[in-house]
Scaffold this motif. Sequence first.
Motif, short mmCIF file in Angstrom:
data_model
loop_
_atom_site.label_atom_id
_atom_site.label_comp_id
_atom_site.label_asym_id
_atom_site.label_seq_id
_atom_site.Cartn_x
_atom_site.Cartn_y
_atom_site.Cartn_z
N SER A 58 0.82 -1.21 0.00
CA SER A 58 0.00 0.00 0.00
C SER A 58 0.85 1.26 0.00
CB SER A 58 -0.94 0.00 1.21
OG SER A 58 -1.84 -1.08 1.16
N VAL A 59 1.89 1.29 0.83
CA VAL A 59 2.74 2.48 0.93
C VAL A 59 3.53 2.70 -0.36
CG1 VAL A 59 4.68 3.53 2.16
CG2 VAL A 59 2.90 2.35 3.45
N SER A 60 4.01 1.62 -0.98
CA SER A 60 4.75 1.78 -2.24
C SER A 60 3.84 2.34 -3.34
CB SER A 60 5.36 0.44 -2.67
OG SER A 60 4.36 -0.54 -2.87
N LYS A 61 2.55 1.97 -3.32
CA LYS A 61 1.60 2.54 -4.28
C LYS A 61 1.46 4.04 -4.05
CE LYS A 61 -1.35 -1.56 -4.93
NZ LYS A 61 -2.71 -2.11 -4.67
N LEU A 62 1.36 4.43 -2.77
CA LEU A 62 1.22 5.85 -2.44
C LEU A 62 2.39 6.66 -2.97
CD1 LEU A 62 -0.05 5.88 1.27
CD2 LEU A 62 -1.30 6.60 -0.76
N PHE A 63 3.60 6.21 -2.65
CA PHE A 63 4.79 6.95 -3.07
C PHE A 63 4.96 6.92 -4.59
CE2 PHE A 63 6.76 6.11 1.32
CZ PHE A 63 6.20 7.29 1.81
N GLY A 64 4.58 5.80 -5.20
CA GLY A 64 4.65 5.70 -6.65
C GLY A 64 3.75 6.72 -7.33
N ARG A 65 2.53 6.89 -6.80
CA ARG A 65 1.61 7.87 -7.38
C ARG A 65 2.09 9.30 -7.13
NH1 ARG A 65 -2.69 4.46 -5.29
NH2 ARG A 65 -3.26 6.05 -3.75
N LEU A 66 2.67 9.53 -5.97
CA LEU A 66 3.20 10.87 -5.69
C LEU A 66 4.31 11.23 -6.68
CD1 LEU A 66 3.42 10.99 -1.78
CD2 LEU A 66 1.94 12.38 -3.23
N GLU A 67 5.20 10.27 -6.95
CA GLU A 67 6.32 10.54 -7.85
C GLU A 67 5.87 10.76 -9.29
OE1 GLU A 67 9.85 8.10 -5.45
OE2 GLU A 67 8.84 7.18 -7.18
N GLN A 68 4.66 10.33 -9.62
CA GLN A 68 4.15 10.52 -10.98
C GLN A 68 3.40 11.84 -11.14
OE1 GLN A 68 4.80 8.63 -13.70
NE2 GLN A 68 6.20 7.60 -12.27
N ARG A 69 3.19 12.55 -10.05
CA ARG A 69 2.48 13.82 -10.13
C ARG A 69 3.31 14.83 -10.92
NH1 ARG A 69 -1.47 13.83 -5.98
NH2 ARG A 69 -2.10 15.92 -6.67
N GLN A 70 2.63 15.64 -11.70
CA GLN A 70 3.32 16.55 -12.64
C GLN A 70 4.25 17.52 -11.91
OE1 GLN A 70 0.64 18.57 -15.24
NE2 GLN A 70 2.25 19.53 -16.45
N ASN A 71 3.84 17.98 -10.71
CA ASN A 71 4.65 18.97 -10.01
C ASN A 71 5.78 18.34 -9.19
OD1 ASN A 71 2.91 17.80 -8.24
ND2 ASN A 71 2.20 19.68 -7.30
N ILE A 72 5.94 17.02 -9.29
CA ILE A 72 7.02 16.32 -8.59
C ILE A 72 7.96 15.62 -9.57
CG2 ILE A 72 7.55 14.40 -7.02
CD1 ILE A 72 5.09 15.14 -5.44
N ARG A 73 7.40 14.97 -10.60
CA ARG A 73 8.20 14.26 -11.59
C ARG A 73 9.24 15.16 -12.23
NH1 ARG A 73 4.11 12.36 -15.11
NH2 ARG A 73 4.60 14.10 -16.46
#
Length: 443
Positions: A58-73
């Motif tokens: 679950s936590v790896s999914k969270l961080f994975g989605r955060l890293e794909q956000r346009q203002n972070i990638r």
Amino acid sequence: MKERYIAAIEVSTSKMIAAVGKTKGDGNLDIIAIEQEQTPEGVVRYGIIQNLEETYTSVSKLFGRLEQRQNIRPRKIKSVIVGLGGRSMKTITKEVSMNLSEDTEIDDEILERLKDLAFHSAIDNTLEVVDAVARSFKVGNSETLSPKGMVGSHISGIFDLIVCRPELIRNIRRTITDKLHLEVDGIVVTAMATGHLILTQEEKRLGCMLVDMGAETTTVTIYQKGALHYFATLPMGGKNISRDISSLGVVDDKAEEIKITGGNALMEQDVPNLSINNLKLSDISNLVVARSEEIVANIIEQIEYSGIKDSDLPGGIICIGGGFRLKGMLELLEMQSGLNVRRGTLPEYVHIEDPRSNIELAQVASVLYAGATLSEKESLFMPERQTLPPNGVLPLETEDEPEKPKKPEEPKKSKPSIFEKMGKGIASLFGSPEDEETDLLDE
């Protein structure tokens, strides 16, 4: 605070929330990305992670989605601040003291040494100290809340040691560090972080209570004279009401939905003769009201347990957490306590750029802000870019094939000399001993 990115996570029984914030030099914090994942049933109980593998997923999914956000990638998360909460958390009061040289001015180093004495004082070996929060000090014979700058030869302090069961912290580290291979920049007691961010200095000076109602636990902190006075975690929350509705014959997810859409913590005068999912509204109402009143009664009882009176809390009760989403819960608490009750909100210096206002942000925002003020570490990094070769195509990575063993070279034959040729000619006329021996063996 210097400008940098900070990542934080809050793991609870019902949900996991991760967020990335960006600090500014002016002390403001922008929450630029938030992601939420429902916690699978039984994975976290009363704040303690029970299933490491499920939590890791679950936590790896969270961080994975955060890293794909346009203002972070294309930035990647390398470290995180973790919020800590759970049923086993409580406080133990300890008084410690130090003798000083005559007429010593109290500075930050002395106060840190005093806190360290409290932090490492002897307690029950089944508990682990998470933090030591100062309640009051005495320099010589003078009591004070702010001893820095005072002069004396003796200082003592009363500290509230926040303690918990060791597996609460151990299982968080095993998930974040061992499985996700991320650094833990700090573990923050969520109740302390929310008290710092949500409550005003005036409320804490006057005396107030902060109540955070989650799914399985409700945390109560009481402040007086600007400092922590009492801390307790109750083993009850919004999920108790949902389970009562489940007893009427519906699954847990549907019971939670019924609670939010049709439940009311206050007893209604005229309950419509209607049904939701073949359940009478009157039956739902009776269960919701009874359990809500029990939770509120336990919250109010903490005032007496803390050793103060209702009149000692003119700052009122401030409420946060998903449990207060239930209709009528705030009003019920105000009616039963006789105190002013308000919903906790984030201060103006914390900005939410992510528009997901339906997510309960008080806890994770508080953990983010605590990380921004207590540490100067950067949580994100920019991966190195690969330089393309002139042809614009990156070579495929292939494993080097082992070299094939070379055949041993045969020794080169030298040309026979003229004398050797003459000898061989004579031998052919008379025969050689080797030929005779060969003939005998053949026979």
